[in-house]
Design an enzyme around this catalytic site. Structure first.
Site, PDB file in Angstrom:
ATOM      1  N   GLY A 520      39.209  46.309  35.037  1.00 36.69           N
ATOM      2  CA  GLY A 520      39.281  46.337  36.706  1.00 36.69           C
ATOM      3  C   GLY A 520      40.446  47.220  37.056  1.00 36.69           C
ATOM      4  O   GLY A 520      41.294  47.895  36.338  1.00 36.69           O
ATOM      5  N   GLY A 523      43.685  45.717  35.646  1.00 39.88           N
ATOM      6  CA  GLY A 523      43.928  45.373  34.010  1.00 39.88           C
ATOM      7  C   GLY A 523      42.758  44.999  33.614  1.00 39.88           C
ATOM      8  O   GLY A 523      41.482  45.036  34.146  1.00 39.88           O
ATOM      9  N   PRO A 524      42.576  44.801  32.210  1.00 41.60           N
ATOM     10  CA  PRO A 524      41.227  44.670  31.521  1.00 41.60           C
ATOM     11  C   PRO A 524      40.793  43.027  31.787  1.00 41.60           C
ATOM     12  O   PRO A 524      41.481  42.213  32.344  1.00 41.60           O
ATOM     13  CB  PRO A 524      41.807  44.712  29.911  1.00 41.60           C
ATOM     14  CG  PRO A 524      43.131  44.342  30.083  1.00 41.60           C
ATOM     15  CD  PRO A 524      43.897  44.829  31.288  1.00 41.60           C
ATOM     16  N   LYS A 539      40.995  37.798  33.865  1.00 41.34           N
ATOM     17  CA  LYS A 539      41.490  39.424  34.378  1.00 41.34           C
ATOM     18  C   LYS A 539      43.086  39.117  33.965  1.00 41.34           C
ATOM     19  O   LYS A 539      43.760  38.312  34.383  1.00 41.34           O
ATOM     20  CB  LYS A 539      41.263  39.547  35.632  1.00 41.34           C
ATOM     21  CG  LYS A 539      41.758  40.824  36.145  1.00 41.34           C
ATOM     22  CD  LYS A 539      41.634  41.019  37.603  1.00 41.34           C
ATOM     23  CE  LYS A 539      40.194  41.512  37.721  1.00 41.34           C
ATOM     24  NZ  LYS A 539      39.883  41.888  39.204  1.00 41.34           N
ATOM     25  N   ASP A 636      39.401  49.344  47.192  1.00 37.86           N
ATOM     26  CA  ASP A 636      38.795  49.740  46.136  1.00 37.86           C
ATOM     27  C   ASP A 636      37.279  49.185  46.157  1.00 37.86           C
ATOM     28  O   ASP A 636      36.673  48.913  44.976  1.00 37.86           O
ATOM     29  CB  ASP A 636      39.545  49.561  45.143  1.00 37.86           C
ATOM     30  CG  ASP A 636      39.190  50.544  43.871  1.00 37.86           C
ATOM     31  OD1 ASP A 636      38.405  51.445  44.166  1.00 37.86           O
ATOM     32  OD2 ASP A 636      39.430  50.211  42.647  1.00 37.86           O
TER      33      ASP A 636
END
Ligand SMILES: *[C@@H]1O[C@H](CO)[C@@H](O)[C@H](O)[C@H]1NC(C)=O
Ligand SMILES: *[C@@H]1O[C@H](CO)[C@@H](O)[C@H](O)[C@H]1NC(C)=O
Length: 824
Positions: A520, A523-524, A539, A636
């Protein structure tokens, strides 16, 4: 009243009742103005007459904006004495009284008059400032008005109005909220100038003190950002034997007003000619530190800390048990009881909003040295400071009794707090017995943070960013000793769990690569299963984040409050050493991009489903922008951030750490541009300017992608040198927009809906932010059937054969540091 709905209803009502006669701005004595007639100020800025609030048949005599902001009421005469029909009328008598009568001769309301004087030639006039004045025709300069509406403010504080008290006439110019948006009768909130002790501005709800601004330090109210360089208005503060007031005048062409809303928030509204609507320029509703006395006597509030309340050096919580339960109202006390006989010092503190001055004493001519002596001589004096910070400081302000409502903020003025010498650590800057202002060491209390009320939001915003960052570094792990599991979350009834790192490690199989769902923006993301069997998405925030513990926690709480069916639900969080982890509901259908841009799966997305998803996304963004308490700009939005639940309902993700805009900010500038190439708006990419309209742009791109099934950034068309946006626009102007639609939709599509959706998408990607619709109009347009404006050229339009109206964006890009996140 200030909401556009109401205003438009009011204007409709006015329109129907307006008589066609030419407008006048003044009336002679005994000239009667009936319901349906109005008077209009010379420049047509304001109008006065009878009106009804929305959903009400009550008639009120009031003043509202005319030329702009039509129908926004700024003053009401008979606030709690409405008329029930349209037989009202008003006039000015030959004694100079403004009378509101009804049904023949019944007097409903009248202006007050200090003395019964017979005036030679009284008349009344509505001025272009919004002030309705009664004056003597022969003696009509400002200081001799017989009566003026500005002396009796309602809920609106207009430029040029005085806020304060006239000690000679006894007039108290305070603001009182309306009871509800459609009921002008005096509501629960009053904001007024308090003159017990040294004056300050207080806001009460009933008898409960809610907010406190001040005292005035010669330049501004203590605790507020510096107003000197404000480009919009100038301020004036007068305090003498005759009167005390605060007033502001606009120095640009901006139209602005301040009002105390029926729900107790103080809003500074600016009129936008572009959107023909008010927008909130700043708001006095503050973070938790703004609430009066939240940390109790001697407690200091610091919004950057978690918990926000703490005791200064030499003090300890009075009731440690309550304090740990997040009830700080009992405040702090000296570690050893204060005794006037014991040797004492004054702790010098900077960066603190001055305490409540209702129990204070002041003198304009004393020096700081004399002030110290005066405080020392009176055993109940607890602190002192200069009154005025200009010219190196002057005057003396003494506090008696416990110090209330201390808040860490940007404040360059020193406050000296009295305490026994024995309680001081030696590394403190203090005023000793023997020598004045002898520096022994470093400052005990660091200054930081700010507080927005009447400030320039942009400057304030930048300040905030700076102080936040400097804080995050120094604060270390001390705060870990505080058990957040019981803080705030339970009190606020949030459905949010603290989940321990060990539980998460177990749930995700130690963050196994097999469990990884993707990457994301922050971060992962891993899939996990809790012991209860609940599936979760975990997350993990990048360890490089400079974010402090308190900020992270605040954001989590904020994200937990955001609850909407089109937003992914946050169910928990974890903080452990450097780990910061968010736990979301797991959505089995993963993200939209996996369907949309996949040749086989995209056939599952038939038109009705696509339209349902577009609509859901729009409603989710609208909620972020408008409906939730905080204005959130996602920054985003893209197909991979739209997740799909088991029923293919769209849920926006990655909003939790998006930029939160105080209600006070309309646009902000940011040095670091975060976003995704292909979805980012030109003003954000080039100038770092973000606003809700940057999200609208990304939404528009997403809409066009939904219809075409093509990625904007990968769009390539052989015969035309266009991107997706340009291509869509060109087809639209040529009346061939259905050609944009992805072929697999041809069986399921509803032509009018597709056309409309493309049209709305194009409106959203227009080059200039101000041309783009707000999300609320987007939602309305998508489901309505009214005519739509033709879209202007989209951003990044570089088609050949047509003049390129846009500046060459990319040439300017260097100015901002761009961190583009590559789409997955
Ligand atoms: C506000 O002003 C009104 C009218 O002058 C006065 O009656 C009232 O007491 C004031 N309220 C406060 C809290 O000062
Ligand atoms: C100290 O100040 C308070 C408040 O002004 C006053 O009431 C009291 O009389 C003073 N005490 C002495 C000893 O001057």
């Amino acid at each position: 009243m200030k909401d556009p709905f109401t205003s438009s209803l009011i204007s409709v009502a006015l329109f129907l009742l307006l008589s066609p006669s030419a407008a006048v701005d003044s009336i002679a004595a005994n000239q009667v103005i009936k319901d349906g007639e109005t008077i209009v100020s010379a420049g047509e800025m304001y109008e006065m007459g009878f009106f009804s609030p929305a959903n009400s048949n009550n008639r009120y005599l009031g003043i509202w904006y005319k030329k702009i902001a039509t129908g926004t009421v700024v003053w009401v005469a008979n606030r709690d004495l409405p008329l029930s029909n349209t037989s009202g009328a008003f006039k000015v008598t030959s004694e100079g009284l403004l009378l509101l009568s009804c049904c023949g001769d019944t007097i409903i309301w009248s202006s007050t008059s200090a003395a019964f004087v017979r005036y030679i030639n009284p008349m009344a006039q509505l001025l272009d400032t919004g002030n309705f004045v009664v004056k003597d025709g022969n003696n009509s300069d400002e200081t001799n008005f017989i009566w003026q509406s500005f002396d009796y403010p309602g809920d609106t504080f207009l430029p040029g109005m005085k806020f304060g008290k006239d000690f000679v006439t006894g007039i108290n110019r305070n603001l009182t909220s309306w009871k509800s948006p459609n009921d002008p009768s005096p509501g629960r909130y009053v904001e007024y100038m308090d003159t017990h002790g040294y004056p300050q501005i207080l806001m009460k709800q009933g008898s409960v003190l809610q907010l406190r601004f001040g005292p005035w330090n010669g330049i501004r109210f203590s605790g507020l950002p510096n107003e000197i360089s404000n480009p919009i208005y100038s301020t004036e503060y007068v305090f003498n034997q005759k009167e005390i007031y605060y007033k502001y005048e606009l120095i640009s062409s901006v139209v602005q007003m301040i009002y105390l809303k029926w729900d107790g928030s103080i809003e500074i509204l600016n009129w936008s000619n572009r959107s023909q609507d008010w927008f909130v320029y700043a708001t006095g509703l503050v973070d938790s530190c703004g609430r009066y006395g939240i940390c109790g006597p001697y407690g200091t509030c610091d919004i950057n800390k978690n918990p926000p309340c703490s005791c200064m050096d030499g003090f300890e919580p009075k009731r440690p048990d309550e304090w740990t339960m997040a009830d700080w109202s009992s405040g702090c006390q000296f570690k050893t009881p204060f005794d006037c006989q014991a040797p004492e010092v004054f702790l010098q503190i900077r960066g603190m909003k001055f305490p409540d001055t209702r129990q204070s004493w002041y003198n304009h001519s004393m020096t700081l040295r004399e002030c110290e002596i005066a405080c020392r001589e009176n055993c109940s004096c607890t602190a002192y400071a200069n009154l005025d910070i200009r010219n190196g400081g002057s005057g003396c302000l003494l506090w008696f009794g416990e110090l209330m409502d201390l808040m860490v903020c940007v404040e360059s003025q020193d406050l000296y707090i009295r305490m026994p010498t024995s309680l001081l650590k030696d590394e403190v800057h203090m005023v000793s017995q023997t020598g004045f202002n002898k520096k022994i060491g470093v400052l005990a209390i660091t200054l930081s943070i700010f507080f927005v009320l009447l400030g320039v939001s942009l400057t304030a915003y930048v300040c905030n960013m700076k102080t936040k960052r400097s804080f995050a570094k120094g604060r270390g792990r001390r705060v870990h000793t505080f058990d957040t599991r019981h803080f705030d979350v339970e009190k606020d009834g949030l459905d949010l769990n603290f989940i321990s790192l060990s539980e998460i490690i177990k749930a995700t199989n130690n963050f196994s690569i097999d469990n990884k769902l993707g990457e994301g923006g922050f971060g992962p993301v891993y899939k996990g299963v809790l012991e209860s069997g609940q599936e979760i998405a975990v997350k993990k925030l990048s360890a490089t984040s400079e974010q402090g513990y308190g900020e992270f926690y605040n954001e989590v709480v904020c994200a937990a409050r955001l609850q909407h069916r089109n937003l992914v639900k946050l169910i928990g969080y974890c903080m452990d050493e450097d780990e910061r982890i968010l736990i979301y509901e797991y959505l089995p259908n993963k993200s939209l991009d996996l369907y949309l841009f996949d040749e086989t799966k995209s056939s599952m997305l038939e038109w009705p489903l696509r339209f349902h998803i577009i609509h859901g996304i729009a409603k989710g963004i609208l909620y972020l922008h408008q409906d939730s308490r905080h204005r959130i700009i996602h920054r985003d939005l893209k197909a991979s951030n739209i997740l799909l639940d088991g029923n293919m309902n769209p849920k926006i993700s990655d909003f939790g750490l998006a930029r939160e805009f105080g209600g006070d900010q309309i646009t902000a500038k940011t040095k670091k541009v975060v976003g995704t190439y292909g979805y980012i708006s030109p003003e954000y990419a080039v100038h770092g300017r973000i606003s809700v309209k940057s999200d609208v742009f990304s939404f528009g791109v997403l809409v066009l992608e939904m219809v075409s099934g093509k990625k904007n950034r990968e769009f390539y068309c052989e015969d035309v040198n266009d991107n997706l946006l340009g291509h869509a626009w060109r087809l639209h102007t040529e009346g061939k927009c259905l050609e944009l639609m992805c072929p697999s939709l041809s069986n399921s599509c509803i032509v009018s809906e597709v056309e409309r959706t493309i049209h709305v998408g194009l409106l959203c990607v227009q080059n200039l932010a101000q041309d783009r619709p707000t999300m609320s109009s987007v939602v309305t347009m998508l489901s309505g059937d009214g005519a739509l404006h033709p879209p202007k050229q989209p951003a990044f339009f570089v088609g050949e054969g047509l003049p390129n109206p846009n500046p060459p964006f990319l040439a300017e890009v260097d100015e901002a540091t761009i961190t583009m996140l590559e789409p997955r």
